[in-house]
Scaffold this active site. Structure first.
Site, mmCIF file in Angstrom:
data_model
loop_
_atom_site.group_PDB
_atom_site.id
_atom_site.type_symbol
_atom_site.label_atom_id
_atom_site.label_comp_id
_atom_site.label_asym_id
_atom_site.label_seq_id
_atom_site.Cartn_x
_atom_site.Cartn_y
_atom_site.Cartn_z
ATOM 1 N N ARG A 38 0.826 -1.205 0.000
ATOM 2 C CA ARG A 38 0.000 0.000 0.000
ATOM 3 C C ARG A 38 0.863 1.260 0.000
ATOM 4 O O ARG A 38 0.420 2.320 -0.404
ATOM 5 C CB ARG A 38 -0.871 0.049 1.262
ATOM 6 N N ARG B 133 9.382 6.296 -3.561
ATOM 7 C CA ARG B 133 9.655 7.258 -4.639
ATOM 8 C C ARG B 133 11.063 7.803 -4.570
ATOM 9 O O ARG B 133 11.567 8.064 -3.488
ATOM 10 C CB ARG B 133 8.762 8.492 -4.510
ATOM 11 N N ARG C 167 -8.297 -6.861 13.940
ATOM 12 C CA ARG C 167 -7.514 -6.016 14.827
ATOM 13 C C ARG C 167 -8.401 -4.872 15.295
ATOM 14 O O ARG C 167 -9.244 -4.369 14.542
ATOM 15 C CB ARG C 167 -6.291 -5.438 14.106
ATOM 16 N N ARG D 121 0.586 5.677 16.609
ATOM 17 C CA ARG D 121 0.666 7.034 16.066
ATOM 18 C C ARG D 121 -0.064 8.022 16.961
ATOM 19 O O ARG D 121 -0.909 7.638 17.764
ATOM 20 C CB ARG D 121 0.151 7.103 14.638
ATOM 21 N N GLU E 1 -2.987 6.277 19.383
ATOM 22 C CA GLU E 1 -3.675 5.102 18.846
ATOM 23 C C GLU E 1 -2.966 3.825 19.296
ATOM 24 O O GLU E 1 -1.799 3.618 18.970
ATOM 25 C CB GLU E 1 -3.674 5.231 17.316
ATOM 26 N N TYR F 101 -9.434 -5.302 3.457
ATOM 27 C CA TYR F 101 -8.799 -4.058 3.923
ATOM 28 C C TYR F 101 -9.065 -2.948 2.906
ATOM 29 O O TYR F 101 -8.182 -2.501 2.195
ATOM 30 C CB TYR F 101 -7.302 -4.341 4.060
ATOM 31 N N ASP G 16 -10.086 0.827 1.492
ATOM 32 C CA ASP G 16 -10.151 2.249 1.785
ATOM 33 C C ASP G 16 -11.572 2.704 1.439
ATOM 34 O O ASP G 16 -12.351 1.941 0.878
ATOM 35 C CB ASP G 16 -9.129 3.012 0.940
HETATM 36 N N1 UDP Z 1 3.539 0.981 7.831
HETATM 37 C C1 UDP Z 1 4.791 0.969 8.402
HETATM 38 N N2 UDP Z 1 5.289 2.119 8.924
HETATM 39 C C2 UDP Z 1 4.593 3.286 8.905
HETATM 40 C C3 UDP Z 1 3.327 3.294 8.310
HETATM 41 C C4 UDP Z 1 2.813 2.121 7.792
HETATM 42 O O1 UDP Z 1 5.437 -0.052 8.441
HETATM 43 O O2 UDP Z 1 5.106 4.290 9.422
HETATM 44 C C5 UDP Z 1 3.024 -0.287 7.282
HETATM 45 C C6 UDP Z 1 2.187 -1.065 8.280
HETATM 46 O O3 UDP Z 1 2.445 -2.442 8.096
HETATM 47 C C7 UDP Z 1 0.774 -0.751 7.857
HETATM 48 C C8 UDP Z 1 0.907 -0.650 6.354
HETATM 49 O O4 UDP Z 1 2.187 -0.054 6.169
HETATM 50 O O5 UDP Z 1 -0.106 -1.774 8.232
HETATM 51 C C9 UDP Z 1 -0.163 0.169 5.688
HETATM 52 O O6 UDP Z 1 -0.199 1.454 6.252
HETATM 53 P P1 UDP Z 1 -1.393 2.457 6.023
HETATM 54 O O7 UDP Z 1 -0.932 3.800 6.426
HETATM 55 O O8 UDP Z 1 -1.927 2.274 4.660
HETATM 56 O O9 UDP Z 1 -2.444 1.925 7.092
HETATM 57 P P2 UDP Z 1 -3.839 2.560 7.604
HETATM 58 O O10 UDP Z 1 -3.791 4.019 7.339
HETATM 59 O O11 UDP Z 1 -4.907 1.829 6.863
HETATM 60 O O12 UDP Z 1 -3.833 2.236 9.041
#
Ligand code: UDP
Length: 379
Positions: free
Chosen positions: A179, A183, A256, A287, A312, A360, A362
């Site tokens: 996901r 870049r 989860r 976070r 969170e 999962y 969006d």
């Molecule tokens: N992820 C990570 N570090 C970060 C942010 C995300 O390793 O700082 C990984 C983590 O495994 C997460 C996945 O990337 O489950 C997808 O993140 P996303 O931000 O898409 O998750 P959401 O916003 O749906 O919680």
């Protein structure tokens, strides 16, 4: 003839959009939600004049013009651009993985310098994988190291992911990490999509707009009187947990969950950004969200002397908690397949959304599927 064409169980983005589209076609819809409010996990609450995303941060993003035009026809969106930061111990990094991250990690300045390091680390990851006899990435750890190498995996992925999912990266499916964009440009925009933003005035406006003119009932639990609710409508549109719909007859699917600790601070700007991820294992939350940044940009944040943050904390889901993320590992996917088999045989039930499809999702892909009539094909 029953009283309603559709009984829609759950008023999140799936249920609310379904209701909107069908009621505009002249169908009679009733939307019920067991919570005291509408909107599912999109629901916001005003605290100190700030819209707080009570169930975690939501940022709408899409590359579909059809979807963007549709949501903007309901409510205007602001120009919020998600640029989360990652904090690893005392270090601060930009996300997603881009030239700013690579400069902070390795001191490199040009794309070529970054590419050289990543390529070298990818080669190491490849040899490690082949050493295990794997022909392609079989888990999240292998996938992550192939994408960005070991340094980034160790500092920015491993701890965060293991906290979020409560599982080792080597036990998680590779797709989760795909996901995230990688870049070789100095671009901190988290999403590759053409459009993104937050509804002006908050998500409740989007939900209220979608449900305008639609009959709704809150505090109404489908499972408390299933026969009564089913008796009301020709078709049931279900966006809750599919395993619960079938009385958990094959066993429980894993989800989860999240817990939020909300704090009001007597300062106008605590972290200078909406989202800061804490990627080391020692800090128990994943976070911190500072909500005002979703709707106030630049120095507007100083117009309100206070700020609201949410820490969170991820956890395994148990009865009585809110399910947030499906755990799409092999065991759970195959359990889901058994429930899906039953669902496919239903004549008057439509299943949609993260919980009912155990996917999962969006927000935007859900709206897109609805606009394209995907769910009508189910019955
Ligand atoms: N992820 C990570 N570090 C970060 C942010 C995300 O390793 O700082 C990984 C983590 O495994 C997460 C996945 O990337 O489950 C997808 O993140 P996303 O931000 O898409 O998750 P959401 O916003 O749906 O919680």
């Amino acid at each position: 003839m029953k009283e309603y064409d559709y009984l829609i169980v759950g008023s999140g983005i799936f249920g609310a959009t379904f209701a909107r589209l069908k009621s505009r076609e002249g169908k009679k819809c009733l939307v019920i939600d067991k919570r005291a409010h509408l909107g599912g996990n999109l629901h916001c609450e005003s605290v100190e004049g700030i819209n707080v995303h009570k169930y975690g941060p939501h940022i709408f993003h899409t590359s579909s013009k059809q979807v963007w035009d549709f949501v903007n026809s309901i409510v205007e969106f602001n120009r919020f651009t998600n640029c989360p930061l990652a904090r690893y111990k005392d270090e601060l990094y930009n996300l997603p993985f881009n030239m700013n991250t690579f400069r902070q990690m390795w001191g490199v300045r040009t794309p070529e310098e970054a590419r050289t390091i990543i390529e070298r680390q990818k080669q190491d990851a490849l040899s490690e994988m082949e050493g295990k006899g794997h022909t392609g990435p079989e888990n999240l750890e292998e996938q992550a190291k192939l994408l960005v190498g070991n340094d980034i995996f160790e500092k920015l992925i491993k701890g965060y992911t293991e906290k979020q999912w409560g599982r080792r990266c080597s036990d998680l499916p590779p797709f989760i990490i795909k996901r995230l964009p990688v870049r070789l440009t100095y671009d901190n925009n988290y999403f590759n999509d053409k459009w993104q933003g937050i509804p002006a005035g908050g998500y409740n406006r989007l939900i209220d707009g979608l449900l305008e003119g639609v009959e709704t009932r809150t505090g109404a639990d489908f499972f408390e009187d299933r026969d009564y609710w089913c008796g009301l409508a020709e078709t049931i549109v279900f966006s809750g947990k599919i395993d619960e719909f079938y009385g958990y007859r094959f066993g429980k699917l894993l989800y989860r969950s999240l817990r939020f600790e909300e704090e009001v601070w007597n300062c106008p700007n605590l972290q200078g950004n909406a989202v800061v991820n804490y990627t080391d294992r020692e800090i128990p939350y994943t976070r911190i969200i500072e909500h005002k940044h979703f709707e106030m940009s630049g120095n507007e944040v100083y117009d309100n002397p206070k700020t609201v943050i949410s820490k969170e904390y991820p956890s395994e889901w148990t009865e009585g908690m809110e399910p947030y993320y499906p755990v799409n590992d092999e065991a759970n996917n195959s359990l889901y397949a058994r429930y899906k088999n039953l669902a496919d045989r239903e004549k008057n039930v439509i299943f949609g959304g993260r919980l009912a499809e155990y996917k999962y999702y969006d927000m935007a892909p859900i709206v897109e599927r609805l606009l394209n009539g995907e769910y009508e094909k189910q019955i």
